[in-house]
Design an enzyme around this catalytic site. Sequence first.
Site, PDB file in Angstrom:
ATOM      1  N   ARG A  99      -9.660 -25.479 -33.041  1.00 53.58           N
ATOM      2  CA  ARG A  99     -10.266 -25.089 -33.189  1.00 53.58           C
ATOM      3  C   ARG A  99     -10.569 -24.617 -34.383  1.00 53.58           C
ATOM      4  NH1 ARG A  99     -12.004 -25.274 -28.772  1.00 53.58           N
ATOM      5  NH2 ARG A  99     -12.214 -23.739 -27.450  1.00 53.58           N
TER       6      ARG A  99
ATOM      7  N   GLU B 287     -19.112 -22.051 -37.080  1.00 55.06           N
ATOM      8  CA  GLU B 287     -20.340 -23.411 -36.474  1.00 55.06           C
ATOM      9  C   GLU B 287     -21.189 -22.481 -35.912  1.00 55.06           C
ATOM     10  OE1 GLU B 287     -18.307 -24.845 -33.625  1.00 55.06           O
ATOM     11  OE2 GLU B 287     -16.115 -25.249 -34.496  1.00 55.06           O
TER      12      GLU B 287
ATOM     13  N   HIS C 229     -18.643 -30.157 -32.865  1.00 56.86           N
ATOM     14  CA  HIS C 229     -18.157 -29.657 -31.959  1.00 56.86           C
ATOM     15  C   HIS C 229     -18.359 -30.584 -30.391  1.00 56.86           C
ATOM     16  CE1 HIS C 229     -15.711 -26.007 -30.472  1.00 56.86           C
ATOM     17  NE2 HIS C 229     -15.134 -26.589 -29.881  1.00 56.86           N
TER      18      HIS C 229
END
Length: 326
Positions: free
Chosen positions: A239, A268, A287
């Site tokens: 993360r 993000e 991601h």
Amino acid sequence: MPKPKVFVTRKINPSAIEKLQSIADAEIWPNENPPPKEILLEKFAATQAVLTMLTDSVDHEVINRAPSNFKIISQMAVGTDNIDVTSATKRKIPIGHTPDVLTESCADFTWALITAIARRVSESHQEVRQGIWLPWGPDVLLGADLFGATLGIIGLGRIGLAVARRALGFNMKVLYFSKTRKPDLETKYNLQYRSMEELLSISDFVSLHVNLNQSTHHLINTDTIKFMKKSAYLINIARGKIIDPKALTQAIHNKQIAGAALDVFDPEPIQQNHPLLSCPNVIITPHIASASIPVRKKMAEMAVENILFALQNNPIPYCVNPIVYQ
Ligand code: NAP
């Protein structure tokens, strides 16, 4: 009897939706972007189950909109740091997630990043695309070796271990730091436990696989990154918030470490003008560690399976907070 209402926050595999529709009245959010907060508030108030993604912020306010007959928050991801688990648990709402099915794909992708950053794959490809193909030369695009190098894994959970198993094929020395020591795995896979400081100071590649929680937020920061070798690479598919982005930017800028490969970032998406985007020794992907076709189908099916169990008043099979059943 009308079917129970379910809200799904993104388009998912059609076979999973078909299964869901067989027992529920499912509404699918049609956009690529996550539903805004007002929509989440509205849908939590009007449904019995919501299938969420990691980009949905399911906070205290959203959870408290759920009616008393609300059955489940079913997340299509393994990490649930976007959900206020404490609030859901207080309200006895089970939270589902999708562990295991994505472990091997995420480990594969971690290795894609490790090999790419070590051997400058992205940078080389970029040069070729720009018409720069220097004649073969003894010093052209030199990188680091994986074979025989030292890999440090922070967080020896499902994905961390799958990454470690692959390292054996590269004849690597594998170190790990985790919340709990795992002597059986140490023996089985020839792993060595180290403190985080030691691991950071010895490893050629440091790969992060902890879940995001209070103790792992900015685990890599100005103070910890300075233990890393100048020749070492930092890899993060876990993360974004596990790394302090300012500390990493500074470390790359000051050549404190050799490079970084990141599948996740905070925030993000990364800002278009972020200085890390212009660093050739940094690879950033959007991601996608679990993004293989079969895995995303399995994740959708698992998330739906959790909902089907909950709607039939059964304990769900893949539960983050099983305490709600006690
Ligand atoms: P997992 O099996 O729960 O592993 C997480 C590990 O983190 C656990 O083994 C735990 O250690 C360790 N840990 C937690 N807090 C720690 C701390 N303060 N210090 C040291 N170790 C700590 O989860 P997983 O299935 O491997 O997934 C890991 C994470 O990867 C997920 O939570 C998610 O955030 C991320 N992920 C990202 C993607 C992507 O698309 N990029 C895809 C899947 C998952 P112990 O076992 O020692 O208690």
